[in-house]
Scaffold this active site. Structure first.
Site, mmCIF file in Angstrom:
data_model
loop_
_atom_site.group_PDB
_atom_site.id
_atom_site.type_symbol
_atom_site.label_atom_id
_atom_site.label_comp_id
_atom_site.label_asym_id
_atom_site.label_seq_id
_atom_site.Cartn_x
_atom_site.Cartn_y
_atom_site.Cartn_z
ATOM 1 C CG ASP A 197 2.069 -3.094 9.869
ATOM 2 O OD1 ASP A 197 0.959 -3.622 10.115
ATOM 3 O OD2 ASP A 197 2.448 -2.823 8.709
ATOM 4 C CE LYS B 243 -1.528 -0.976 4.072
ATOM 5 N NZ LYS B 243 -0.649 -2.137 4.313
ATOM 6 C CD GLU B 244 1.112 3.709 4.082
ATOM 7 O OE1 GLU B 244 1.998 3.517 4.921
ATOM 8 O OE2 GLU B 244 0.122 4.401 4.278
HETATM 9 N N1 ATP Z 1 15.188 -6.752 2.695
HETATM 10 C C1 ATP Z 1 14.395 -7.436 1.877
HETATM 11 N N2 ATP Z 1 14.855 -8.516 1.207
HETATM 12 C C2 ATP Z 1 14.061 -9.203 0.364
HETATM 13 N N3 ATP Z 1 12.775 -8.894 0.117
HETATM 14 C C3 ATP Z 1 12.241 -7.834 0.751
HETATM 15 C C4 ATP Z 1 13.013 -7.064 1.668
HETATM 16 N N4 ATP Z 1 12.233 -6.069 2.146
HETATM 17 C C5 ATP Z 1 11.033 -6.237 1.570
HETATM 18 N N5 ATP Z 1 11.011 -7.294 0.728
HETATM 19 C C6 ATP Z 1 9.880 -7.773 -0.091
HETATM 20 O O1 ATP Z 1 9.025 -6.683 -0.387
HETATM 21 C C7 ATP Z 1 7.735 -6.864 0.192
HETATM 22 C C8 ATP Z 1 7.210 -5.552 0.753
HETATM 23 O O2 ATP Z 1 8.103 -5.057 1.736
HETATM 24 P P1 ATP Z 1 7.602 -4.402 3.088
HETATM 25 O O3 ATP Z 1 6.792 -5.386 3.855
HETATM 26 O O4 ATP Z 1 8.791 -3.828 3.757
HETATM 27 O O5 ATP Z 1 6.709 -3.183 2.619
HETATM 28 P P2 ATP Z 1 5.112 -3.094 2.394
HETATM 29 O O6 ATP Z 1 4.416 -4.190 3.090
HETATM 30 O O7 ATP Z 1 4.909 -2.858 0.980
HETATM 31 O O8 ATP Z 1 4.847 -1.787 3.097
HETATM 32 P P3 ATP Z 1 3.427 -1.315 3.575
HETATM 33 O O9 ATP Z 1 3.209 -2.062 4.874
HETATM 34 O O10 ATP Z 1 3.654 0.125 3.709
HETATM 35 O O11 ATP Z 1 2.434 -1.711 2.508
HETATM 36 C C9 ATP Z 1 7.931 -7.943 1.259
HETATM 37 O O12 ATP Z 1 6.754 -8.680 1.425
HETATM 38 C C10 ATP Z 1 9.061 -8.784 0.680
HETATM 39 O O13 ATP Z 1 8.551 -9.724 -0.235
#
Ligand code: ATP
Ligand code: MG
Length: 285
Positions: free
Chosen positions: A222, A103-104
């Site tokens: 979260d 989402k973000e």
């Molecule tokens: N350090 C990392 N190494 C490998 N994959 C990653 C890493 N960080 C994030 N990811 C991948 O990217 C996806 C999204 O990352 P993250 O959970 O940090 O953000 P998000 O869930 O999109 O954020 P929000 O909660 O704002 O929607 C994760 O589910 C994972 O698959």
């Protein structure tokens, strides 16, 4: 639309100049008039219009007439400026495919000194609360709240990773510019997409990491099966922009929600029964 290494490499220096000019002007305008961009960039009107046109085709700039006629950077435009800066340092030598879109945020794979994850924070109008800053504060800081909120979100996540690594298992923070952070790439899968052989062991390992983070002054806020990754060495907790400290007025509730989310998941998926009060007490030591 996603960014590719190719799009960034192919940017004309004049396009880069327009992006930088727009970014600067957005400190005082939400929509920047053509004439001002032209003057500040030092281009003729036709050159400015041509470059703005190609940037719009690339999705890096928007034009609108409501509420004012003018141009604005998009998230993609902001990401591009950050990626350009990071790639001028050693932090990022190549940008790879998209690995996650939330989402973000948008997360790419990349190459730096090793394999890295590049997380571009995109915090929009509806979600100021998620970075725990008041609307008034953001409104005072800038005419363009999403740029400020997205940067604040990246700064917060980077700060958490710095506090936590290497005490807790989180990605090693490598660099940050504007709304983008670069961190160690975790060679694994999120918990929601795996079926661990030893679910009770994984649950214990997650709670152990939550306890370590707590002892380092960080509550995730979260935590869920989507923000836990499993790799060869065990569990890694990711996605930290909304963390709070143990002296936050609602710290108790926030920590309880984190622990309960995880316990509920292991109960629903694997039938594991655990007492949340006991587990929370164990986390806080
Ligand atoms: N350090 C990392 N190494 C490998 N994959 C990653 C890493 N960080 C994030 N990811 C991948 O990217 C996806 C999204 O990352 P993250 O959970 O940090 O953000 P998000 O869930 O999109 O954020 P929000 O909660 O704002 O929607 C994760 O589910 C994972 O698959
Ligand atoms: Mg997430």
């Amino acid at each position: 639309m996603a960014i590719s290494a190719e799009t960034i490499r192919q940017l004309h220096p004049y396009e880069t100049r327009i992006l930088h000019t727009l970014e600067r002007l957005m400190g005082s305008h939400s929509w920047v008039p053509l004439d001002l961009i032209r003057k500040r960039a030092g281009f003729s009107e036709s050159e400015t219009l041509f470059r703005l046109g190609t940037l719009m085709e690339k999705g890096m700039v928007r034009y609108d007439v409501v509420p004012y006629e003018g141009y604005s950077l998009t998230f993609l435009g902001a990401d591009t400026l950050a990626l350009l800066s990071l790639s001028r340092q050693d932090t990022l030598s190549a940008l790879g495919p998209l690995v996650g879109e939330g989402k973000e945020s948008v997360v790419y794979e990349g190459l730096g000194l090793g394999r890295v994850a590049v997380k571009c924070h995109h915090v929009g109008q509806r979600s100021f609360q998620s970075v725990r800053l008041s609307r008034e504060y953001i409104a005072e800081k800038t005419h363009c709240p999403w740029i400020f909120a997205s940067r604040a979100s990246a700064e917060r996540e980077y700060e958490a990773l710095k506090r936590l690594h290497p005490g807790a298992r989180v990605p090693l923070p490598v660099g940050r510019n504007r709304n983008v952070i670069v961190m160690e790439f975790i060679e694994g899968t999120t918990l929601n997409r795996t079926r661990p052989a030893d679910p009770a062991g994984v649950l214990a390992a997650i709670l152990e990491q939550v306890a370590i983070a707590y002892s380092l002054g960080v509550i995730h806020a979260d935590l869920s099966e989507f923000n836990v990754m499993l790799d060869r060495k065990g569990v890694v907790l990711i996605d930290w922009p909304q963390w709070v400290t143990p002296d936050h007025p609602n710290a108790g509730q926030i920590l309880a929600r984190d622990v309960e989310n995880i316990l509920r998941y292991f109960n629903r998926k694997f039938g594991i029964v655990a007492d949340s009060t006991e587990e929370i007490a164990r986390v806080t030591g």
